[in-house]
Design a protein around this motif. Structure first.
Motif, short mmCIF file in Angstrom:
data_model
loop_
_atom_site.label_atom_id
_atom_site.label_comp_id
_atom_site.label_asym_id
_atom_site.label_seq_id
_atom_site.Cartn_x
_atom_site.Cartn_y
_atom_site.Cartn_z
N ARG A 71 -14.60 -13.70 -12.01
CA ARG A 71 -13.65 -14.46 -13.23
C ARG A 71 -14.24 -14.81 -14.38
O ARG A 71 -15.51 -14.96 -14.35
CB ARG A 71 -12.96 -15.46 -12.61
N CYS A 72 -13.61 -14.30 -15.53
CA CYS A 72 -14.13 -14.86 -16.88
C CYS A 72 -13.22 -15.92 -17.50
O CYS A 72 -11.92 -15.96 -17.32
CB CYS A 72 -13.88 -13.45 -17.68
N LYS A 73 -14.09 -16.97 -17.97
CA LYS A 73 -13.05 -17.99 -18.50
C LYS A 73 -13.72 -18.14 -19.94
O LYS A 73 -14.80 -17.73 -20.57
CB LYS A 73 -13.74 -19.30 -17.97
N HIS A 74 -12.67 -18.77 -20.93
CA HIS A 74 -13.14 -18.68 -22.18
C HIS A 74 -13.14 -20.24 -22.49
O HIS A 74 -12.43 -21.08 -22.17
CB HIS A 74 -12.02 -18.31 -23.14
N VAL A 75 -14.38 -20.48 -23.15
CA VAL A 75 -14.83 -22.08 -23.51
C VAL A 75 -14.95 -22.07 -25.06
O VAL A 75 -15.51 -21.31 -25.75
CB VAL A 75 -15.96 -22.60 -22.47
N ARG A 76 -14.39 -23.52 -25.36
CA ARG A 76 -14.76 -23.69 -26.96
C ARG A 76 -15.45 -24.95 -26.94
O ARG A 76 -15.32 -25.96 -26.09
CB ARG A 76 -13.35 -23.88 -27.73
N MET A 77 -16.61 -24.96 -27.66
CA MET A 77 -17.67 -26.36 -27.83
C MET A 77 -17.70 -26.56 -29.01
O MET A 77 -17.89 -25.87 -29.96
CB MET A 77 -19.00 -25.60 -27.23
N LEU A 78 -17.42 -27.81 -29.17
CA LEU A 78 -17.75 -28.69 -30.47
C LEU A 78 -18.89 -29.61 -30.08
O LEU A 78 -18.82 -30.48 -29.13
CB LEU A 78 -16.57 -29.37 -30.95
N ALA A 79 -19.79 -29.98 -30.99
CA ALA A 79 -20.74 -30.86 -30.98
C ALA A 79 -20.99 -31.79 -32.16
O ALA A 79 -20.94 -31.30 -33.30
CB ALA A 79 -22.09 -30.22 -30.46
N GLN A 80 -21.54 -32.83 -31.95
CA GLN A 80 -21.66 -33.88 -33.10
C GLN A 80 -23.18 -34.50 -32.90
O GLN A 80 -23.33 -35.04 -31.64
CB GLN A 80 -20.86 -35.08 -33.23
N ARG A 81 -23.96 -34.46 -33.80
CA ARG A 81 -25.35 -35.22 -33.74
C ARG A 81 -25.27 -36.43 -33.56
O ARG A 81 -24.50 -37.07 -34.38
CB ARG A 81 -26.04 -34.58 -34.83
N ALA A 82 -25.99 -37.31 -32.40
CA ALA A 82 -25.82 -38.46 -32.34
C ALA A 82 -27.24 -39.11 -32.87
O ALA A 82 -28.18 -38.49 -33.03
CB ALA A 82 -25.70 -38.94 -30.86
N ALA A 83 -27.41 -40.47 -33.00
CA ALA A 83 -28.43 -41.17 -33.29
C ALA A 83 -29.59 -41.10 -32.24
O ALA A 83 -29.14 -40.90 -31.11
CB ALA A 83 -28.16 -42.64 -33.58
N ASP A 84 -30.85 -40.83 -32.76
CA ASP A 84 -31.94 -40.44 -31.89
C ASP A 84 -32.99 -41.60 -32.23
O ASP A 84 -33.23 -42.07 -33.24
CB ASP A 84 -32.53 -39.22 -32.04
N SER A 85 -33.25 -42.39 -31.00
CA SER A 85 -34.27 -43.65 -31.19
C SER A 85 -35.54 -43.20 -30.75
O SER A 85 -36.41 -44.01 -30.93
CB SER A 85 -33.73 -44.69 -30.32
N SER A 86 -35.86 -41.73 -30.09
CA SER A 86 -37.23 -41.57 -29.49
C SER A 86 -37.64 -40.58 -30.13
O SER A 86 -38.75 -39.85 -29.40
CB SER A 86 -37.04 -41.52 -28.13
N GLY A 87 -37.02 -39.79 -31.18
CA GLY A 87 -37.65 -38.80 -31.84
C GLY A 87 -36.94 -37.49 -31.44
O GLY A 87 -37.33 -36.46 -31.73
N CYS A 88 -36.23 -37.64 -30.50
CA CYS A 88 -35.48 -36.42 -29.91
C CYS A 88 -34.07 -36.39 -30.48
O CYS A 88 -33.67 -37.20 -30.97
CB CYS A 88 -35.19 -36.84 -28.25
N CYS A 89 -33.53 -35.09 -30.61
CA CYS A 89 -32.39 -34.71 -31.01
C CYS A 89 -31.30 -34.61 -30.09
O CYS A 89 -31.40 -34.00 -29.12
CB CYS A 89 -32.61 -33.35 -31.90
N GLU A 90 -30.42 -35.62 -30.27
CA GLU A 90 -29.22 -35.62 -29.24
C GLU A 90 -28.06 -35.39 -29.79
O GLU A 90 -27.60 -35.61 -30.90
CB GLU A 90 -29.31 -37.09 -28.61
N TYR A 91 -27.26 -34.41 -28.96
CA TYR A 91 -26.01 -34.15 -29.40
C TYR A 91 -25.01 -34.53 -28.04
O TYR A 91 -25.34 -34.22 -26.86
CB TYR A 91 -25.97 -32.46 -29.48
N LEU A 92 -23.69 -34.88 -28.87
CA LEU A 92 -22.76 -35.21 -27.82
C LEU A 92 -21.72 -34.10 -28.16
O LEU A 92 -21.00 -33.79 -29.23
CB LEU A 92 -22.05 -36.69 -28.27
N GLY A 93 -21.22 -33.34 -26.98
CA GLY A 93 -20.45 -32.11 -27.14
C GLY A 93 -19.15 -32.30 -26.19
O GLY A 93 -19.27 -32.90 -25.20
N ALA A 94 -18.10 -31.50 -26.78
CA ALA A 94 -16.95 -31.34 -26.18
C ALA A 94 -16.67 -30.15 -25.68
O ALA A 94 -16.67 -29.20 -26.52
CB ALA A 94 -15.70 -31.86 -26.82
N LEU A 95 -16.34 -29.83 -24.44
CA LEU A 95 -15.85 -28.50 -23.79
C LEU A 95 -14.39 -28.39 -23.40
O LEU A 95 -14.14 -29.41 -23.05
CB LEU A 95 -17.08 -28.19 -22.54
N MET A 96 -14.00 -27.32 -24.11
CA MET A 96 -12.54 -27.19 -23.48
C MET A 96 -12.48 -25.85 -23.02
O MET A 96 -12.89 -24.86 -23.66
CB MET A 96 -11.73 -27.30 -25.12
#
Length: 487
Positions: free
Chosen positions: A208-233
């Motif tokens: 089966r094939c699914k279609h997914v839309r992804m939106l992401a927002q960059r969050a604050a990083d405290s340890s030098g890492c780049c963290e993103y919070l994303g929404a999957l629809m």
């Protein structure tokens, strides 16, 4: 607090302990502060009673301490002896301090429990909202690629098991044709700290094939890492509905084209008969030149050339008619919009003459190129031309004029304007002009301009109308311009 039988037994034990301490303090003559043991009762009660219950227990312990002191020293002279009185004060101080600390701890614990309950309730509401909206959330840390999935996000990807899926598992579940784009998107997000937004397909294990839309927002990083919070629809249903709508629009557009051809039957017959009549005339003339005592080869060659020209003209008309009547999927190619316009003018030439309309159009030396389906754009132009010709039927024949302008617009767009000098469009009709089933014609279906808008918007453009009643109407559409393939 839940009042289970076990809790009631513990409460009874605490009360019993308090009574035992009271009896020992009252009935014995030990030179120690027995009442200090009430601190144990207070500590035990902190997990058994509410905040108000704790206050009651603490006050009761203080009262029992005073009662035991007064009962064990009946005479006033004995009551105010220094050692017993000091022991009583020490016990009261210990009970009071323990009660204050226990009450503070109890208040903090109850506040924490309320926060935990609110957090659990928020999580439950969020999970329910995600299930209803088919939207999951994923936290991603870069560059290590650690992911934290919500339950709905796992359901969308159909991941099972208690362990959190990895980035590699996410990419492996992506459709092979979209895997490269997803990897590139993640790399760019890490390199440029952008907020990624994309649509991609998932290929399930059962095909089966699914279609997914992804939106992401960059969050604050405290340890030098780049963290993103994303929404999957999960937009599979919407994509299927969009595809079904597109097929319905294509079928309706085909029906409309056939209807237009039916309305133009007389014009089409004239456009075909005219070159055929010319072919017959030139053929007869050629035979006459050949049947002379001295055949005039030059005139015969000229007649044959004219026959070829008229045959080509008839062939072009038939080709255009066949293209409009053919039912096929749209093909978005690089096309010269001026050529499409000239073909539409050729097909509507008979209607133009019948309505005695003067066409004002100055062809450009250079072509204006767009990306689109030739037949669909030709359908739009023919529809706009026929509407303008019909609007001019209310104008005296001598002054009927149709102005066509093909030009470049700001942003490298290509704009086509068709303007007539008819009665114009009433102001109250302008906002509804491109709505389905809206028409001002008694026999109209109200689908022509609606289909035109759907076609133009599917090409990434827009269509609009302007009018000043009594001074004609102007219908325009613009499409994204494109550099011709030859360049």
């Amino acid at each position: 607090m839940i009042n289970t039988p076990h809790v009631w037994m513990l409460r009874l034990g605490a009360v019993t302990l308090a009574l035992v301490i009271f009896l020992v303090d009252w009935l014995t003559s030990l030179d120690v502060a027995i009442a200090v043991l009430y601190v144990a009762v207070i500590l035990i009660s902190s997990d058994l009673f509410s905040y108000r219950g704790m206050r009651t227990v603490s006050l009761l312990c203080c009262l029992l301490t005073l009662a035991a002191y007064l009962l064990s020293h009946v005479s006033p002279a004995d009551a105010w002896q220094a050692p017993p009185f000091a022991r009583c004060l020490v016990s009261l101080a210990a009970i009071t301090i323990s009660a204050i600390l226990a009450l503070k701890s109890k208040a903090a614990k109850e506040a924490l429990q309320q926060q935990v309950q609110l957090l659990h309730r928020s999580e439950a509401c969020l999970a329910g909202a995600q299930r209803l909206s088919r939207t999951g959330s994923v936290g991603m840390k870069l560059p290590d690629g650690r992911l934290n999935w919500s339950e709905e996000a796992r359901r969308i990807f159909e991941f099972e098991g208690p362990e959190q899926p990895t980035l590699q598992q996410m990419i492996s579940r992506t459709h092979p044709d979209d895997t490269g784009d997803l990897k590139k998107l993640i790399e760019e997000a890490y390199a440029h700290h952008e907020c990624p937004e994309a649509e991609f397909r998932l290929l399930m294990p059962d095909g089966r094939c699914k279609h997914v839309r992804m939106l992401a927002q960059r969050a604050a990083d405290s340890s030098g890492c780049c963290e993103y919070l994303g929404a999957l629809m999960d937009v599979t249903t919407a994509k299927c509905a969009e595809e079904a709508l597109h097929q319905s629009q294509s079928q309706l557009a085909h029906v409309t084209r056939v209807t237009i051809l039916g309305e133009m039957a007389a014009s089409i017959a004239h456009e075909v008969n005219q070159p055929l009549a010319a072919v017959t005339t030139n053929a007869e003339a050629g035979l006459r030149w050949l049947n002379r005592e001295e055949p005039n080869v030059i005139e015969v060659c000229g007649a044959i050339q004219r026959i070829m020209s008229e045959a080509h003209r008839a062939s072009e008309v038939i080709r255009g008619i066949r293209a409009l009547s053919r039912k096929s999927e749209p093909r978005y190619l690089s096309i010269n919009l001026q050529e499409v316009l000239q073909e539409a003018l050729l097909l509507t030439r008979r209607e133009t003459r019948r309505h005695k309309v003067n066409i004002e159009f100055q062809p450009r030396q250079d072509g204006l190129w767009v990306q689109g389906d030739r037949i669909q754009l030709q359908q739009v132009i023919i529809n706009l031309l026929l509407n303008a010709l019909q609007a001019l039927s209310c104008t005296p024949p001598r002054g009927r004029r149709l102005s066509i302008l093909l030009e470049t617009a700001p942003g490298d767009d290509v704009r086509l304007r068709i303007q007539d000098n008819g009665p114009g469009i009433p102001a109250q009709n302008l906002p509804r002009l491109f709505n389905p089933f809206f028409t001002t014609k008694p026999e109209g279906m109200g689908m022509g301009l609606s289909i035109c808008r759907s076609i133009i918007e599917a090409h990434g453009g827009r269509i609009w109308a302007e009018s000043e009643p009594g001074h004609g109407a102007k219908v325009c559409f613009s499409l994204p311009g494109q550099v011709p393939a030859s360049s």
